[in-house]
Design a protein around this motif. Sequence first.
Motif, PDB file in Angstrom:
ATOM      1  N   ALA A   1      -0.167  11.753  -6.358  1.00 48.77           N
ATOM      2  CA  ALA A   1      -0.694  11.206  -5.541  1.00 48.77           C
ATOM      3  C   ALA A   1      -1.705   9.865  -6.723  1.00 48.77           C
ATOM      4  O   ALA A   1      -1.837   9.438  -6.883  1.00 48.77           O
ATOM      5  CB  ALA A   1      -2.701  11.817  -5.875  1.00 48.77           C
ATOM      6  N   GLU A   2      -1.016   9.821  -7.878  1.00 56.12           N
ATOM      7  CA  GLU A   2      -0.931   9.101  -9.484  1.00 56.12           C
ATOM      8  C   GLU A   2       0.090   8.031  -9.168  1.00 56.12           C
ATOM      9  O   GLU A   2       0.984   7.649  -8.374  1.00 56.12           O
ATOM     10  CB  GLU A   2      -0.539   9.413 -10.354  1.00 56.12           C
ATOM     11  N   GLY A   3      -1.046   6.636  -9.156  1.00 61.39           N
ATOM     12  CA  GLY A   3      -0.187   5.196  -8.531  1.00 61.39           C
ATOM     13  C   GLY A   3      -0.248   5.368  -7.105  1.00 61.39           C
ATOM     14  O   GLY A   3      -0.389   4.169  -6.292  1.00 61.39           O
ATOM     15  N   ALA A   4      -1.217   6.145  -6.403  1.00 63.67           N
ATOM     16  CA  ALA A   4      -0.567   5.689  -4.708  1.00 63.67           C
ATOM     17  C   ALA A   4      -1.841   5.218  -4.056  1.00 63.67           C
ATOM     18  O   ALA A   4      -3.428   4.735  -5.134  1.00 63.67           O
ATOM     19  CB  ALA A   4      -1.366   7.229  -4.002  1.00 63.67           C
ATOM     20  N   ASP A   5      -2.425   4.346  -3.396  1.00 64.09           N
ATOM     21  CA  ASP A   5      -3.565   3.385  -2.581  1.00 64.09           C
ATOM     22  C   ASP A   5      -3.947   4.855  -1.897  1.00 64.09           C
ATOM     23  O   ASP A   5      -5.510   4.017  -1.417  1.00 64.09           O
ATOM     24  CB  ASP A   5      -3.473   2.015  -2.629  1.00 64.09           C
TER      25      ASP A   5
ATOM     26  N   MET B   1       1.000  -1.230   0.211  1.00 63.31           N
ATOM     27  CA  MET B   1      -0.256   0.365   0.124  1.00 63.31           C
ATOM     28  C   MET B   1       0.664   1.444  -0.353  1.00 63.31           C
ATOM     29  O   MET B   1       1.797   1.533   0.785  1.00 63.31           O
ATOM     30  CB  MET B   1      -0.951   0.238   2.001  1.00 63.31           C
ATOM     31  N   ARG B   2       0.451   2.168  -0.599  1.00 58.00           N
ATOM     32  CA  ARG B   2       1.206   3.415  -1.240  1.00 58.00           C
ATOM     33  C   ARG B   2       0.348   4.469  -0.284  1.00 58.00           C
ATOM     34  O   ARG B   2      -0.518   4.581  -1.034  1.00 58.00           O
ATOM     35  CB  ARG B   2       1.544   3.149  -2.296  1.00 58.00           C
ATOM     36  N   VAL B   3       0.746   4.938   0.978  1.00 58.62           N
ATOM     37  CA  VAL B   3      -0.003   6.331   0.829  1.00 58.62           C
ATOM     38  C   VAL B   3       0.740   7.792   1.084  1.00 58.62           C
ATOM     39  O   VAL B   3       2.429   7.804   0.912  1.00 58.62           O
ATOM     40  CB  VAL B   3      -0.163   6.193   2.510  1.00 58.62           C
TER      41      VAL B   3
ATOM     42  N   PRO C   1      -6.677  11.012  -8.348  1.00 60.40           N
ATOM     43  CA  PRO C   1      -6.496   9.202  -8.803  1.00 60.40           C
ATOM     44  C   PRO C   1      -6.985   8.327  -7.861  1.00 60.40           C
ATOM     45  O   PRO C   1      -6.481   7.342  -8.411  1.00 60.40           O
ATOM     46  CB  PRO C   1      -5.205   9.422  -9.438  1.00 60.40           C
ATOM     47  N   CYS C   2      -7.376   8.350  -6.854  1.00 54.15           N
ATOM     48  CA  CYS C   2      -7.402   7.424  -5.693  1.00 54.15           C
ATOM     49  C   CYS C   2      -8.252   7.566  -4.643  1.00 54.15           C
ATOM     50  O   CYS C   2      -8.761   9.000  -4.486  1.00 54.15           O
ATOM     51  CB  CYS C   2      -5.640   7.756  -5.084  1.00 54.15           C
TER      52      CYS C   2
END
Length: 163
Positions: free
Chosen positions: A104-108, A1-3, A138-139
Motif C-alpha cells: 500500500a506504500e504510495g497508494a491512494d 488514483m492508485r487503489v 500508509p494511505c
Amino acid sequence: MRVIVWLVEGTWPACVDAVGTHAPNASDVVLLHVSGPDVPGVAHGAFAGLLGRGRPDRDPGTRLEGLGGRSAAELLETAAERLGRPCTRLERAGRVEREVVAAAEGADLLVLARDGDRARLGPHSLGPAVRFAVDHAPCPVLLVWPEAAPALTTMPPAPPPHH
C-alpha cells in the motif's frame, strides 16, 4: 488514483465490488494476493523432523507451495474478470499483514474486508491481519463488510458512566 485491493478467499468479491462503487474512476487498480508461509512451512518442518529422512523429493511442503501459487493465480484471474477493467495483478509472499502494508506504500486507497466475527458490530469483526493493516496502512483505508452489515442491535453495550 492508485487503489490496492487486498484479495482473501471468501471476502474478495466485496472488495472488488467496492472499487466499482467507491473508486469508479481509479486509474490504477492493483489486485493483491498475499500467501503466508504458514502451511507449507509446517509441512516442510513435519516432513523433515518426522518423515523426511533421505527422501526430500516427497516433501509435501513443496507440493503445497505449488498448489498455493496456482490457487492465488486463479483467484487473481477471477477477481480481474469480476472487476471488468484493466488492472494489475500482484502476488506477494511473506507475513501477510506486513506485505499488505508494504504494497500500500504510495497508494491512494487500500480496500480490504472484515475477516473476524461478522455476526455483530464491533472490534471483533477484524482479525489480527486486517487489524494490523488498518492500523499501519500508509494511505486511506476502505474497510468493507463481505456481506450485509449486522443490525445496530448487535453493537456491544456502552460501558456504564464513571462517577
